[in-house]
Motif scaffolding. Sequence first.
Motif, short mmCIF file in Angstrom:
data_model
loop_
_atom_site.label_atom_id
_atom_site.label_comp_id
_atom_site.label_asym_id
_atom_site.label_seq_id
_atom_site.Cartn_x
_atom_site.Cartn_y
_atom_site.Cartn_z
N MET A 7 0.82 -1.19 0.00
CA MET A 7 0.00 0.00 0.00
C MET A 7 0.87 1.26 0.00
SD MET A 7 -3.04 1.04 0.02
CE MET A 7 -4.01 2.42 0.42
N LEU A 8 1.97 1.20 0.72
CA LEU A 8 2.85 2.36 0.81
C LEU A 8 3.43 2.71 -0.55
CD1 LEU A 8 4.31 4.46 2.55
CD2 LEU A 8 6.11 2.78 2.89
N HIS A 9 3.75 1.70 -1.36
CA HIS A 9 4.32 1.98 -2.68
C HIS A 9 3.30 2.65 -3.59
CE1 HIS A 9 2.46 -1.96 -3.09
NE2 HIS A 9 2.30 -1.65 -4.36
N LEU A 10 2.00 2.34 -3.42
CA LEU A 10 0.97 3.00 -4.22
C LEU A 10 0.86 4.48 -3.86
CD1 LEU A 10 -1.87 0.32 -4.25
CD2 LEU A 10 -0.28 0.89 -6.08
N VAL A 11 0.91 4.76 -2.56
CA VAL A 11 0.86 6.16 -2.12
C VAL A 11 2.08 6.92 -2.62
CG1 VAL A 11 0.87 7.65 -0.07
CG2 VAL A 11 -0.57 5.60 -0.11
N LEU A 12 3.25 6.30 -2.53
CA LEU A 12 4.46 6.96 -3.02
C LEU A 12 4.44 7.13 -4.53
CD1 LEU A 12 7.23 5.41 -0.77
CD2 LEU A 12 6.31 7.72 -0.72
N LEU A 13 3.85 6.19 -5.26
CA LEU A 13 3.74 6.32 -6.70
C LEU A 13 2.81 7.48 -7.06
CD1 LEU A 13 4.57 5.11 -9.44
CD2 LEU A 13 2.57 3.66 -9.30
N ILE A 14 1.72 7.63 -6.33
CA ILE A 14 0.81 8.76 -6.56
C ILE A 14 1.51 10.07 -6.22
CG2 ILE A 14 -1.32 9.85 -5.76
CD1 ILE A 14 -2.49 7.01 -5.50
N ASN A 62 4.80 -15.64 -16.57
CA ASN A 62 4.89 -14.29 -17.05
C ASN A 62 6.31 -13.76 -16.91
OD1 ASN A 62 2.25 -13.92 -17.83
ND2 ASN A 62 1.60 -13.33 -15.77
N ILE A 63 6.60 -12.74 -17.62
CA ILE A 63 7.94 -12.16 -17.61
C ILE A 63 8.13 -11.36 -16.34
CG2 ILE A 63 9.47 -10.57 -18.82
CD1 ILE A 63 7.92 -11.31 -21.37
N LYS A 64 9.21 -11.60 -15.64
CA LYS A 64 9.49 -10.85 -14.42
C LYS A 64 10.12 -9.53 -14.77
CE LYS A 64 9.73 -14.64 -11.34
NZ LYS A 64 10.10 -15.02 -10.04
N VAL A 65 9.71 -8.51 -14.04
CA VAL A 65 10.20 -7.16 -14.30
C VAL A 65 11.31 -6.83 -13.33
CG1 VAL A 65 9.52 -4.76 -14.41
CG2 VAL A 65 7.94 -6.51 -15.08
N ILE A 91 10.63 3.97 -11.09
CA ILE A 91 9.50 3.27 -10.48
C ILE A 91 9.90 1.85 -10.08
CG2 ILE A 91 7.18 2.36 -10.92
CD1 ILE A 91 6.77 4.76 -12.80
N LYS A 92 10.67 1.17 -10.92
CA LYS A 92 11.12 -0.19 -10.59
C LYS A 92 12.05 -0.19 -9.38
CE LYS A 92 10.69 -2.18 -15.18
NZ LYS A 92 11.39 -2.76 -16.32
N LYS A 93 12.91 0.81 -9.28
CA LYS A 93 13.79 0.90 -8.10
C LYS A 93 12.98 1.13 -6.84
CE LYS A 93 17.95 2.28 -10.45
NZ LYS A 93 18.97 3.29 -10.69
N MET A 94 11.92 1.93 -6.93
CA MET A 94 11.06 2.15 -5.78
C MET A 94 10.37 0.84 -5.38
SD MET A 94 7.56 4.30 -5.37
CE MET A 94 6.73 3.06 -6.33
N GLU A 95 9.92 0.07 -6.37
CA GLU A 95 9.27 -1.20 -6.06
C GLU A 95 10.25 -2.18 -5.41
OE1 GLU A 95 7.75 -2.45 -9.83
OE2 GLU A 95 5.90 -1.31 -9.59
N ARG A 96 11.49 -2.20 -5.91
CA ARG A 96 12.49 -3.08 -5.29
C ARG A 96 12.84 -2.63 -3.88
NH1 ARG A 96 16.73 -2.81 -9.62
NH2 ARG A 96 15.09 -2.16 -10.96
N PHE A 97 12.88 -1.33 -3.66
CA PHE A 97 13.20 -0.81 -2.33
C PHE A 97 12.14 -1.22 -1.31
CE2 PHE A 97 13.01 2.57 0.88
CZ PHE A 97 14.30 2.49 1.39
N PHE A 98 10.88 -1.21 -1.72
CA PHE A 98 9.79 -1.60 -0.82
C PHE A 98 9.44 -3.07 -0.92
CE2 PHE A 98 9.06 2.99 -1.12
CZ PHE A 98 9.08 3.28 0.22
N ARG A 99 10.25 -3.83 -1.68
CA ARG A 99 10.07 -5.27 -1.86
C ARG A 99 8.65 -5.60 -2.33
NH1 ARG A 99 13.27 -4.86 2.76
NH2 ARG A 99 15.31 -5.81 2.52
N PHE A 100 8.19 -4.83 -3.29
CA PHE A 100 6.87 -5.04 -3.86
C PHE A 100 6.98 -5.91 -5.09
CE2 PHE A 100 3.76 -3.65 -7.08
CZ PHE A 100 2.63 -4.12 -6.47
N GLU A 101 6.16 -6.95 -5.16
CA GLU A 101 6.08 -7.78 -6.35
C GLU A 101 4.83 -7.38 -7.09
OE1 GLU A 101 6.50 -11.95 -6.10
OE2 GLU A 101 7.96 -11.82 -4.49
#
Length: 170
Positions: free
Chosen positions: A1-8, A167-170, A148-158
Motif C-alpha cells: 500500500m505504501l508503494h501506491l501512495v508513493l507512486l501517486i 509471465n515475464i518478471k520485471v 518506479i522499478k527501483k522504488m518497487e524493489r526498495f519496498f520489496r513489492f512484487e
Amino acid sequence: MLHLVLLILFGLALILMEGSFSSLAVRPNLPLIIAVYSGQFYPPMAGLIISFILGYFLDLTSGSLVGQNTFSLVSLSYLSSLLGNRMVIQNRITQVIVIFISCMAYSSIIYLLFGFFNIAVSGYAYIKTSLWDGLITAIISPVLISVIKKMERFFRFENERASSDGNIKV
C-alpha cells in the motif's frame, strides 16, 4: 500500500514539475507514463485509481476542461491493463514504442473530446505538437520506469506480472 501512495505522490510531483515546461514548445506527458505502467503491472483497480487521481490533478493544474485528462488517462490505463498480456514493456525499446503509441492514443482521445465539446482545433498544428510531445515523452519513459522499478524493489513489492508463473518478471 505504501508503494501506491508513493507512486501517486511521485506522479503529483511530476505534474507540478510539468508546470515549468509551459514555456517550452514541447511538453512531455509524464503522468501518462505512470498511467500506462500502473495499468500494465498493477491490478486493474489500482491502476485505474492511480490514473484517476493523476488525471484529476492534471486537469486542475492545466486549466483545461475538467475531466478530459482524467478520462484519457483512465482510458489508457484500462487499455494497458487489457493489452498487458500481449505487450510487455520489459526492455527500453518496447518501453519507448509502447509509450509513444500510448501518447498518440492519448492525443487522439483529447482531439475527439475537443470535437465532442465543439472546440475548434487546427488539425495539422495539433498533430505536429502531439508527435513532438509523444516523442519526448517516449524518450524520457525508460528513465521514469527505471525509477518506479527501483522504488518497487526498495519496498520489496512484487507487481502482478512478477508474481504469477509463466509471465515475464520485471
